[in-house]
Design a protein around this motif. Structure first.
Motif, PDB file in Angstrom:
ATOM      1  N   LEU A 253      -0.332   1.417   1.311  1.00  0.00           N
ATOM      2  CA  LEU A 253      -0.153   0.150  -0.005  1.00  0.00           C
ATOM      3  C   LEU A 253       0.809  -1.167  -0.301  1.00  0.00           C
ATOM      4  O   LEU A 253      -0.200  -2.633  -0.438  1.00  0.00           O
ATOM      5  CB  LEU A 253       0.102   0.788  -1.436  1.00  0.00           C
ATOM      6  CG  LEU A 253      -0.887   1.948  -2.047  1.00  0.00           C
ATOM      7  CD1 LEU A 253      -0.450   2.726  -3.457  1.00  0.00           C
ATOM      8  CD2 LEU A 253      -2.646   1.078  -3.097  1.00  0.00           C
ATOM      9  N   GLU A 254       1.430  -0.446   0.312  1.00  0.00           N
ATOM     10  CA  GLU A 254       2.534  -2.142   0.660  1.00  0.00           C
ATOM     11  C   GLU A 254       2.436  -2.526   1.679  1.00  0.00           C
ATOM     12  O   GLU A 254       2.541  -3.582   1.346  1.00  0.00           O
ATOM     13  CB  GLU A 254       4.333  -1.152   1.324  1.00  0.00           C
ATOM     14  CG  GLU A 254       5.547  -1.846  -0.041  1.00  0.00           C
ATOM     15  CD  GLU A 254       6.314  -0.507   0.158  1.00  0.00           C
ATOM     16  OE1 GLU A 254       6.647   0.072  -0.001  1.00  0.00           O
ATOM     17  OE2 GLU A 254       7.271  -1.500   1.661  1.00  0.00           O
ATOM     18  N   ALA A 279      -0.367  -3.592 -10.297  1.00  0.00           N
ATOM     19  CA  ALA A 279      -0.833  -2.251  -9.843  1.00  0.00           C
ATOM     20  C   ALA A 279      -1.486  -0.988  -8.510  1.00  0.00           C
ATOM     21  O   ALA A 279      -0.878  -0.129  -8.800  1.00  0.00           O
ATOM     22  CB  ALA A 279      -2.864  -3.076  -9.716  1.00  0.00           C
ATOM     23  N   ALA A 280      -0.555  -2.224  -7.317  1.00  0.00           N
ATOM     24  CA  ALA A 280       0.091  -1.176  -6.953  1.00  0.00           C
ATOM     25  C   ALA A 280       1.530  -0.229  -6.454  1.00  0.00           C
ATOM     26  O   ALA A 280       0.671   1.166  -5.997  1.00  0.00           O
ATOM     27  CB  ALA A 280      -0.192  -2.584  -4.958  1.00  0.00           C
ATOM     28  N   ARG A 281       1.829  -1.145  -7.815  1.00  0.00           N
ATOM     29  CA  ARG A 281       3.337  -0.107  -8.783  1.00  0.00           C
ATOM     30  C   ARG A 281       2.609   0.686  -8.639  1.00  0.00           C
ATOM     31  O   ARG A 281       3.618   1.901  -8.059  1.00  0.00           O
ATOM     32  CB  ARG A 281       4.617  -1.092  -8.362  1.00  0.00           C
ATOM     33  CG  ARG A 281       5.356  -2.224  -7.288  1.00  0.00           C
ATOM     34  CD  ARG A 281       6.187  -2.944  -8.176  1.00  0.00           C
ATOM     35  NE  ARG A 281       5.461  -4.057  -8.497  1.00  0.00           N
ATOM     36  CZ  ARG A 281       5.543  -5.157  -8.035  1.00  0.00           C
ATOM     37  NH1 ARG A 281       5.280  -5.203  -7.061  1.00  0.00           N
ATOM     38  NH2 ARG A 281       5.012  -5.926  -8.877  1.00  0.00           N
ATOM     39  N   ARG A 282       1.759   0.709  -9.194  1.00  0.00           N
ATOM     40  CA  ARG A 282       1.977   1.617 -10.200  1.00  0.00           C
ATOM     41  C   ARG A 282       0.826   2.299  -9.788  1.00  0.00           C
ATOM     42  O   ARG A 282       1.110   4.170 -10.003  1.00  0.00           O
ATOM     43  CB  ARG A 282       1.140   1.444 -11.554  1.00  0.00           C
ATOM     44  CG  ARG A 282       1.674   0.431 -13.151  1.00  0.00           C
ATOM     45  CD  ARG A 282       0.502   0.669 -14.038  1.00  0.00           C
ATOM     46  NE  ARG A 282      -0.441  -0.173 -13.816  1.00  0.00           N
ATOM     47  CZ  ARG A 282      -0.713  -1.162 -13.783  1.00  0.00           C
ATOM     48  NH1 ARG A 282       0.695  -1.926 -13.834  1.00  0.00           N
ATOM     49  NH2 ARG A 282      -1.876  -2.853 -13.800  1.00  0.00           N
ATOM     50  N   PHE A 287       1.108   9.369  -7.156  1.00  0.00           N
ATOM     51  CA  PHE A 287       0.697   9.771  -6.371  1.00  0.00           C
ATOM     52  C   PHE A 287       1.377  11.263  -6.312  1.00  0.00           C
ATOM     53  O   PHE A 287       0.521  11.813  -5.646  1.00  0.00           O
ATOM     54  CB  PHE A 287       0.937   8.666  -4.788  1.00  0.00           C
ATOM     55  CG  PHE A 287      -0.269   7.639  -3.931  1.00  0.00           C
ATOM     56  CD1 PHE A 287      -1.951   7.829  -4.115  1.00  0.00           C
ATOM     57  CD2 PHE A 287       0.079   6.587  -3.513  1.00  0.00           C
ATOM     58  CE1 PHE A 287      -2.147   6.893  -3.534  1.00  0.00           C
ATOM     59  CE2 PHE A 287      -0.192   5.473  -2.791  1.00  0.00           C
ATOM     60  CZ  PHE A 287      -2.069   6.081  -3.031  1.00  0.00           C
ATOM     61  N   LYS A 288       2.459  10.903  -6.658  1.00  0.00           N
ATOM     62  CA  LYS A 288       2.960  12.111  -6.615  1.00  0.00           C
ATOM     63  C   LYS A 288       2.063  13.589  -7.153  1.00  0.00           C
ATOM     64  O   LYS A 288       2.490  14.731  -7.473  1.00  0.00           O
ATOM     65  CB  LYS A 288       4.362  12.205  -7.446  1.00  0.00           C
ATOM     66  CG  LYS A 288       4.864  11.316  -8.664  1.00  0.00           C
ATOM     67  CD  LYS A 288       6.064  11.206  -8.930  1.00  0.00           C
ATOM     68  CE  LYS A 288       6.353  10.981 -10.102  1.00  0.00           C
ATOM     69  NZ  LYS A 288       6.242   9.845 -10.796  1.00  0.00           N
ATOM     70  N   ILE A 289       1.741  12.674  -7.907  1.00  0.00           N
ATOM     71  CA  ILE A 289       0.251  14.054  -9.020  1.00  0.00           C
ATOM     72  C   ILE A 289      -0.113  14.941  -7.959  1.00  0.00           C
ATOM     73  O   ILE A 289      -0.429  16.062  -8.253  1.00  0.00           O
ATOM     74  CB  ILE A 289      -0.016  13.254 -10.010  1.00  0.00           C
ATOM     75  CG1 ILE A 289      -1.458  12.654  -9.937  1.00  0.00           C
ATOM     76  CG2 ILE A 289       0.491  12.427 -10.966  1.00  0.00           C
ATOM     77  CD1 ILE A 289      -2.897  12.063 -10.279  1.00  0.00           C
ATOM     78  N   PHE A 290       0.027  14.352  -6.785  1.00  0.00           N
ATOM     79  CA  PHE A 290      -1.102  15.421  -5.437  1.00  0.00           C
ATOM     80  C   PHE A 290      -0.141  16.371  -5.614  1.00  0.00           C
ATOM     81  O   PHE A 290      -0.544  17.022  -4.335  1.00  0.00           O
ATOM     82  CB  PHE A 290      -2.229  13.744  -4.960  1.00  0.00           C
ATOM     83  CG  PHE A 290      -2.687  13.175  -5.435  1.00  0.00           C
ATOM     84  CD1 PHE A 290      -4.141  13.916  -5.814  1.00  0.00           C
ATOM     85  CD2 PHE A 290      -2.176  12.356  -5.837  1.00  0.00           C
ATOM     86  CE1 PHE A 290      -4.516  13.082  -6.027  1.00  0.00           C
ATOM     87  CE2 PHE A 290      -3.885  11.283  -6.633  1.00  0.00           C
ATOM     88  CZ  PHE A 290      -4.836  11.841  -6.519  1.00  0.00           C
ATOM     89  N   VAL A 424      -8.554   9.416 -10.038  1.00  0.00           N
ATOM     90  CA  VAL A 424      -8.805   8.245  -9.066  1.00  0.00           C
ATOM     91  C   VAL A 424      -7.672   6.934  -9.633  1.00  0.00           C
ATOM     92  O   VAL A 424      -8.420   6.230  -8.747  1.00  0.00           O
ATOM     93  CB  VAL A 424     -10.282   7.792 -10.039  1.00  0.00           C
ATOM     94  CG1 VAL A 424     -11.442   9.252  -9.262  1.00  0.00           C
ATOM     95  CG2 VAL A 424      -9.772   7.945 -11.631  1.00  0.00           C
ATOM     96  N   LYS A 425      -6.950   6.748 -10.553  1.00  0.00           N
ATOM     97  CA  LYS A 425      -6.875   5.529 -10.706  1.00  0.00           C
ATOM     98  C   LYS A 425      -5.947   5.060  -9.423  1.00  0.00           C
ATOM     99  O   LYS A 425      -5.507   3.837  -9.233  1.00  0.00           O
ATOM    100  CB  LYS A 425      -5.740   5.454 -11.819  1.00  0.00           C
ATOM    101  CG  LYS A 425      -6.542   5.841 -12.751  1.00  0.00           C
ATOM    102  CD  LYS A 425      -5.702   5.547 -14.237  1.00  0.00           C
ATOM    103  CE  LYS A 425      -6.368   5.687 -15.248  1.00  0.00           C
ATOM    104  NZ  LYS A 425      -5.518   6.229 -16.911  1.00  0.00           N
TER     105      LYS A 425
END
Ligand SMILES: Nc1ncnc2c1ncn2[C@@H]1O[C@H](COP(=O)(O)OP(=O)(O)O)[C@@H](O)[C@H]1O
Ligand SMILES: [Mg+2]
Length: 461
Positions: A253-254, A279-282, A287-290, A424-425
């Protein structure tokens, strides 16, 4: 003046043609030949240009080809065009010891270009064995997962992909060069949904048909994920996501945000970048939910142009090579929610493309940011359509996958519907940034389309 392939002048002329083709990823850039071989009238070049490795098999002919003029050049005394548009190329495969073939190459007597395709050369083959499609990969990023995935799915009894006819590998590429597959009758799903969207906006249609078809698509993606998750192939998975994966996705992302910032100087879409960055920072935080959930080899580039729809066969999925230009290796395993996000982005694309055409062009999209209430009625209606199809798509998916939810997503079946809405977000943003970079390469005028989607969305004005 006559020029021959060995002359330096020939290569210069050839390159000025090649590097201005719409499929060429870095217009006008220089090049370095890393391999070349000739067989009869076919000259195979493997070239390095702006960080890409490109495979370019070219026909050199004294006769004018029966192709539209944009497909060929006249250099010196010869006509030059991509060999994938000539039956001779397919005939030459068996005679070239640098190729190895799995399956069998058909006897081709007529070739037609498939139009509007960017990265690869796609051609319709009329052969004694029937109508087929051949794909010659112009961008080489080994390993290309397409033959593996088609083979695995077909062997698993999954019928919603084209049947593989031949996989041709080229030793100098260390990867697949040409894939030949069954021709699938059908219309690209994007056109079917674009027509439905149009008639909804024009008030000729309710949302029912769009919902019905989106649910059918969701079911088909569900079947695809079930087949992948149960195929038992070690390349495919599923495996468990760890923190290393999360870090890699965050870095991706970065680096995309940084690159867009660099490319955007002076571009009209630069105004969208602060919102996109937010939006990219959010997304990076989500991603940690995965961690501890599932990841596997997916379609990876799942959008509405990668489906062929017919009433009989429903949705057939094509183009399993992953995201060209992402960089090797394309065999990265990711949470299946990413495929869903790619498809959801594709619905948003249709809506934003529709908006752009009603406004009179892509440039006008960015100016919407400043004129907040312009076109409010149209945007509300587009947003309603988008929300309805996304909702139906996910519903259809969950119906099919809920029984295998633990295996595919690492989430209990009864939680899947709610969990997917969140899951999906971050991928919507990650995918949108890929799309923006892809557009920058092939359709620079359209970069605002994905950027708008991942920043404000249609409801955000
Ligand atoms: N098996 C097939 N049957 C019919 N049409 C196909 C088939 N494969 C590809 N096509 C057509 O060619 C287009 C480009 O093919 P695709 O595999 O998606 O290549 P690319 O990687 O360049 O996007 C598709 O959108 C579709 O219209
Ligand atoms: Mg495609």
């Amino acid at each position: 003046m006559e020029l021959h392939p060995g002359d330096p002048g020939f290569l210069k002329h050839l390159w000025s043609w090649v590097s201005t083709r719409p499929w060429f990823p870095c217009r006008g850039s220089g090049f370095r030949i890393i391999e070349s071989w000739s067989r009869g009238r076919i000259m195979h070049l493997v070239v390095n240009a702006c960080g890409y490795t490109l495979y370019l098999p070219l026909m050199l002919s004294q006769n004018e080809p029966g192709l539209p003029p944009k497909y060929y050049a006249r250099i010196g005394g010869a006509y030059i065009y991509e060999a994938g548009y000539s039956p001779e190329y397919y005939e030459s495969i068996a005679l070239d010891e640098l190729f190895t073939v799995e399956g069998s190459v058909p006897d081709v007597f007529e070739v037609h270009p498939v139009e509007g395709v960017y990265t690869n050369l796609v051609a319709l083959l009329r052969s004694r064995q029937g109508l087929m499609v051949a794909k010659t990969y112009r961008i080489v990023e080994p390993p290309n997962p397409e033959p593996l995935l088609l083979d695995v799915l077909w062997k698993a009894g999954y019928g919603a992909v084209p049947r593989l006819v031949a996989v041709v590998r080229a030793r100098p590429l260390d990867d697949v060069a040409i894939l030949i597959e069954e021709h699938v009758d059908g219309v690209e799903g994007a056109h079917v949904f674009a027509d439905l969207l149009e008639s909804y906006i024009d008030g000729e249609d309710t949302l029912e048909e769009s919902r019905w078809l989106a649910e059918r698509l969701g079911r088909s993606v569900g079947e695809l994920h079930k087949a992948l998750a149960s195929c038992g192939h070690p390349e495919v998975g599923p495996y468990t996501v760890d923190w290393g994966d999360v870090e890699a996705w965050r870095r991706r992302l970065e680096s995309r945000i940084t690159l867009l910032g660099r490319l955007g100087s002076g571009e009209p879409w630069l105004d969208l970048l602060p919102l996109v960055g937010e939006a990219a920072r959010r997304a990076a935080g989500m991603f940690k939910i995965f961690v501890g959930r599932r990841k596997m080899l997916l379609h990876q580039d799942l959008h509405l142009y990668q489906t062929l729809y017919s009433e009989d066969r429903g949705f057939v999925f094509i183009d399993f090579e992953g995201e060209p230009g992402r960089g090797a290796p394309r065999l990265s395993r990711e949470p299946p929610a990413r495929d869903l996000a790619c498809m959801i982005r594709s619905f948003n694309y249709l809506a934003v493309e529709h908006l752009a055409s009603r406004l009179g062009g892509y440039r006008r999209l960015v100016s919407l940011l400043r004129r907040r209430h312009a076109e409010q009625v149209l945007m509300d209606r587009l947003a309603e359509w988008e929300e309805a199809v996304v909702d139906a798509f996910l519903k259809g998916y969950v119906v099919v996958v809920a029984g295998l939810s633990e295996e595919i997503h690492g989430v209990p079946g009864h939680e899947l519907a709610g969990w997917l809405r969140e899951a999906v977000k971050p991928w919507l943003v990650e995918r949108g940034l890929y799309e923006a970079l892809y557009e920058y390469t092939y359709r620079p005028e359209a970069v605002a389309v994905p950027l708008l989607g991942v920043s404000t969305g249609l409801r955000g004005f």
